[in-house]
Design a protein around this motif. Structure first.
Motif, PDB file in Angstrom:
ATOM      1  N   ALA A   1       1.792  33.654 108.091  1.00  0.00           N
ATOM      2  CA  ALA A   1       1.818  34.272 109.510  1.00  0.00           C
ATOM      3  C   ALA A   1       0.244  34.152 109.819  1.00  0.00           C
ATOM      4  O   ALA A   1       0.040  33.957 110.868  1.00  0.00           O
ATOM      5  CB  ALA A   1       2.176  35.726 109.027  1.00  0.00           C
ATOM      6  N   ARG A   2      -0.657  34.588 109.023  1.00  0.00           N
ATOM      7  CA  ARG A   2      -2.025  34.760 109.114  1.00  0.00           C
ATOM      8  C   ARG A   2      -2.670  33.418 109.347  1.00  0.00           C
ATOM      9  O   ARG A   2      -3.399  33.129 110.471  1.00  0.00           O
ATOM     10  CB  ARG A   2      -2.897  35.489 108.236  1.00  0.00           C
ATOM     11  N   ASN A   3      -2.107  32.556 108.882  1.00  0.00           N
ATOM     12  CA  ASN A   3      -2.820  30.969 108.856  1.00  0.00           C
ATOM     13  C   ASN A   3      -2.280  30.456 109.972  1.00  0.00           C
ATOM     14  O   ASN A   3      -3.120  29.786 110.764  1.00  0.00           O
ATOM     15  CB  ASN A   3      -2.190  30.352 107.622  1.00  0.00           C
ATOM     16  N   ARG A   4      -1.068  30.914 110.621  1.00  0.00           N
ATOM     17  CA  ARG A   4      -0.541  30.130 111.824  1.00  0.00           C
ATOM     18  C   ARG A   4      -1.306  30.882 112.890  1.00  0.00           C
ATOM     19  O   ARG A   4      -1.624  30.162 113.670  1.00  0.00           O
ATOM     20  CB  ARG A   4       0.882  30.542 111.823  1.00  0.00           C
ATOM     21  N   ALA A   5      -1.570  32.107 112.945  1.00  0.00           N
ATOM     22  CA  ALA A   5      -2.158  32.707 113.839  1.00  0.00           C
ATOM     23  C   ALA A   5      -3.897  32.140 114.214  1.00  0.00           C
ATOM     24  O   ALA A   5      -4.226  32.193 115.140  1.00  0.00           O
ATOM     25  CB  ALA A   5      -2.328  34.326 113.705  1.00  0.00           C
ATOM     26  N   LEU A   6      -4.398  32.244 112.601  1.00  0.00           N
ATOM     27  CA  LEU A   6      -5.784  31.972 112.890  1.00  0.00           C
ATOM     28  C   LEU A   6      -5.788  30.183 113.430  1.00  0.00           C
ATOM     29  O   LEU A   6      -6.913  29.892 113.872  1.00  0.00           O
ATOM     30  CB  LEU A   6      -6.378  31.785 111.477  1.00  0.00           C
ATOM     31  N   SER A   7      -4.727  29.356 112.923  1.00  0.00           N
ATOM     32  CA  SER A   7      -4.915  27.870 113.575  1.00  0.00           C
ATOM     33  C   SER A   7      -4.884  28.089 115.074  1.00  0.00           C
ATOM     34  O   SER A   7      -5.687  27.017 115.677  1.00  0.00           O
ATOM     35  CB  SER A   7      -3.773  27.167 112.730  1.00  0.00           C
ATOM     36  N   VAL A   8      -4.055  28.775 115.499  1.00  0.00           N
ATOM     37  CA  VAL A   8      -3.889  28.832 117.091  1.00  0.00           C
ATOM     38  C   VAL A   8      -5.246  29.411 117.505  1.00  0.00           C
ATOM     39  O   VAL A   8      -5.864  28.787 118.726  1.00  0.00           O
ATOM     40  CB  VAL A   8      -2.622  29.648 117.492  1.00  0.00           C
ATOM     41  N   PHE A   9      -5.934  30.550 116.874  1.00  0.00           N
ATOM     42  CA  PHE A   9      -7.038  31.103 117.507  1.00  0.00           C
ATOM     43  C   PHE A   9      -8.272  30.023 117.346  1.00  0.00           C
ATOM     44  O   PHE A   9      -9.061  29.907 118.272  1.00  0.00           O
ATOM     45  CB  PHE A   9      -7.362  32.332 116.644  1.00  0.00           C
ATOM     46  N   THR A  10      -8.459  29.548 116.232  1.00  0.00           N
ATOM     47  CA  THR A  10      -9.370  28.600 116.021  1.00  0.00           C
ATOM     48  C   THR A  10      -9.315  27.275 116.725  1.00  0.00           C
ATOM     49  O   THR A  10     -10.314  26.688 117.131  1.00  0.00           O
ATOM     50  CB  THR A  10      -9.722  28.412 114.509  1.00  0.00           C
ATOM     51  N   ALA A  11      -8.112  27.041 116.997  1.00  0.00           N
ATOM     52  CA  ALA A  11      -8.117  25.997 117.756  1.00  0.00           C
ATOM     53  C   ALA A  11      -8.425  25.952 119.138  1.00  0.00           C
ATOM     54  O   ALA A  11      -9.102  25.285 119.983  1.00  0.00           O
ATOM     55  CB  ALA A  11      -6.493  25.335 117.876  1.00  0.00           C
ATOM     56  N   SER A  12      -8.065  27.470 119.615  1.00  0.00           N
ATOM     57  CA  SER A  12      -8.799  27.601 121.193  1.00  0.00           C
ATOM     58  C   SER A  12     -10.296  27.500 120.933  1.00  0.00           C
ATOM     59  O   SER A  12     -11.105  27.194 122.024  1.00  0.00           O
ATOM     60  CB  SER A  12      -8.231  29.112 121.219  1.00  0.00           C
ATOM     61  N   GLY A  13     -10.987  28.048 119.879  1.00  0.00           N
ATOM     62  CA  GLY A  13     -12.357  28.230 119.882  1.00  0.00           C
ATOM     63  C   GLY A  13     -12.767  26.527 119.651  1.00  0.00           C
ATOM     64  O   GLY A  13     -13.880  26.074 120.697  1.00  0.00           O
ATOM     65  N   ALA A  14     -12.343  25.807 118.853  1.00  0.00           N
ATOM     66  CA  ALA A  14     -12.718  24.307 118.790  1.00  0.00           C
ATOM     67  C   ALA A  14     -12.452  23.719 119.996  1.00  0.00           C
ATOM     68  O   ALA A  14     -13.211  22.763 120.285  1.00  0.00           O
ATOM     69  CB  ALA A  14     -12.004  24.003 117.722  1.00  0.00           C
ATOM     70  N   SER A  15     -11.422  23.929 120.714  1.00  0.00           N
ATOM     71  CA  SER A  15     -10.965  23.216 121.976  1.00  0.00           C
ATOM     72  C   SER A  15     -12.078  23.718 123.049  1.00  0.00           C
ATOM     73  O   SER A  15     -12.431  22.904 123.982  1.00  0.00           O
ATOM     74  CB  SER A  15      -9.550  23.505 122.458  1.00  0.00           C
ATOM     75  N   GLY A  16     -12.237  24.993 123.120  1.00  0.00           N
ATOM     76  CA  GLY A  16     -13.416  25.376 123.943  1.00  0.00           C
ATOM     77  C   GLY A  16     -14.794  24.667 123.748  1.00  0.00           C
ATOM     78  O   GLY A  16     -15.337  24.248 124.789  1.00  0.00           O
TER      79      GLY A  16
END
Length: 453
Positions: A137-152
């Motif tokens: 659950a945390r890995n999934r959430a962190l992947s979405v979160f960090t994808a947002s940061g990396a994409s930005g």
């Protein structure tokens, strides 16, 4: 806060995650978006080259200097409260930066934005790591979160290229309405409730010494190319930063409620994750600076053409990073970081072939694709590795440590790359570019060796 150990997330949980992702996207966007707009800012406000550097460095100074304090403040005072207050400051500073007509005021606005990001970023990350249970659950959430940061971060240059064509002020004003919407939504989807916090007590001496040390260190490395790396001022400032850091370590070993529990640094995975982000972020920031000089000043590409050159990396990160959580569950973060590090090294080694007529098909596009793969694999994995196994009341601390590593690493490597680039002023420009890119390539190879061990 909301808790989730189930496979399916409800609408409120997704909404909370979306708000946090929007804010980290804006924070990351701000790090890179100003790059393409710098020539326009310099011409419009009449800034010298040294003053122009501070439009970038002012943000890094505020961000990197106060991240540890920001992360621990979120643990002590409440993550929701710190997140909302810092987001409001970000909106004000963004608006100010887009309206000022004075270079000093613009630099000040950038510094304030960096300070606000130093509080929003670790608060947002620690909200996620205390909301989602460790594991899938945390890995999934962190992947979405960090994808947002990396994409930005990756798309910042692309977006900036389009906005600069309209006017450089739009690079500052564009985040304002998005941040306002995020603030209003956060007030609704991040509910008021009593959060678990760290034990009472405020380590004032620790906060002052570590913040002063980080500020002095970042300031020194940014100014070192102009002042001279072996000048009395640079050496004295580095000694001062080291003394302050020593006082901080001494303080943390003796106070009852330390700002940073030194025992957290005994974790090998956490230390390697922080070192990995120093290398990933630092080498890329240095390369990005060189690429701006190469594409715009040497090849005379427009801001839009330069932005489009970075588009493959940005799109790749945005599309694939959300899948990294499931890949981390399957293969582990170590393998993903190793493959990402190899891709990063490969990209920089490829760009050592820069010439007067670079091929899009064999140099620019393949190099950018490799950079995209590196960020897509490494950035989420490093965030997962840096926060796994950390108690809830220290998630802000772990987040602050990781973000500090990235920002300070970026400042140091950028200063080194700038020094290498300027020291080769009288030589063939292509030789100067290759020498500067070599710094990033060497760092990436070191990162690969760390990942493999």
């Amino acid at each position: 806060m909301i808790s989730s150990t189930e496979e399916r997330w409800d609408a409120r949980l997704w909404a909370a995650l979306a708000v946090l992702c929007a804010v980290i996207f804006l924070d990351a966007l701000d790090v890179s978006m100003v790059g393409v707009a710098l020539p326009s800012i310099q011409a419009d406000l009449g800034l010298s080259t040294s003053a122009l550097q501070w439009v970038v460095s002012g943000y890094v100074l505020g961000y990197g200097g106060l991240l540890l304090l920001g992360g621990r403040t979120a643990d002590l005072l409440g993550r929701r409260k710190v997140f909302l207050a810092a987001l409001a400051v970000f909106i004000f500073a963004s608006l100010l930066g887009g309206l000022v007509n004075d270079g000093t005021m613009l630099i000040a606005a950038r510094f304030v934005k960096g300070v606000s990001a130093a509080f929003t970023a670790p608060a947002a990350l620690s909200i996620i790591t205390t909301t989602f249970a460790e594991g899938p659950a945390r890995n999934r959430a962190l992947s979405v979160f960090t994808a947002s940061g990396a994409s930005g971060f990756s798309l910042g240059l692309v977006i900036s290229g389009f906005l600069t064509e309209l006017g450089w002020r739009w690079t500052f004003l564009m985040p304002v309405p998005v941040a306002i919407i995020a603030l209003v939504a956060a007030l609704k989807v991040l509910p008021r409730r009593r959060e678990e916090r760290a034990q009472s007590g405020h380590d004032l001496i620790g906060a002052v010494t570590i913040t002063a040390s980080m500020l002095l260190l970042v300031f020194t490395v940014v100014e070192a190319p102009a002042a001279g790396w072996f000048s009395l001022r640079t050496i004295g400032s580095l000694v001062g930063a080291a003394v302050l850091l020593g006082l901080f370590v001494l303080t943390e070993s003796k106070v009852r409620h330390p700002l940073v529990r030194l025992g957290i640094l005994r974790s090998g995975p956490i230390v390697r994750a922080n070192l990995g982000l120093v290398i990933l972020f630092g080498s890329y920031v240095g390369f990005q600076f060189v690429a701006m000089q190469y594409f715009q000043n040497f090849l005379h590409w427009s801001a839009l053409e330069t932005a489009l050159a970075f588009l493959p990396a940005g799109v790749l990160v945005a599309v694939t990073s959300t899948k990294m959580g499931s890949l981390a569950d399957r293969f582990g973060t170590g393998k993903l970081i190793a493959v990402g590090s190899a891709s990063l090294a490969g990209a920089f080694i490829l760009f050592l072939r820069v010439d007067a007529n670079p091929s899009l098909a064999t140099l620019v596009i393949p190099g950018m694709v490799l950079l995209g793969i590196a960020f897509a694999l490494s950035f989420p994995s490093l965030n997962i590795q840096a926060t796994n196994g950390v108690a809830d009341d220290e998630q802000g601390l772990a987040s602050g440590l990781l973000n500090t590593s990235g920002q300070v690493g970026g400042a140091i490597v950028l200063a080194v790359v700038t020094a290498v680039l300027t020291s080769n002023t009288g030589a063939d420009p292509l030789d100067a570019f290759r020498a500067a890119i070599t710094v990033s390539a060497i760092l990436a190879v070191v990162g690969l060796l760390v990942a493999l061990t």
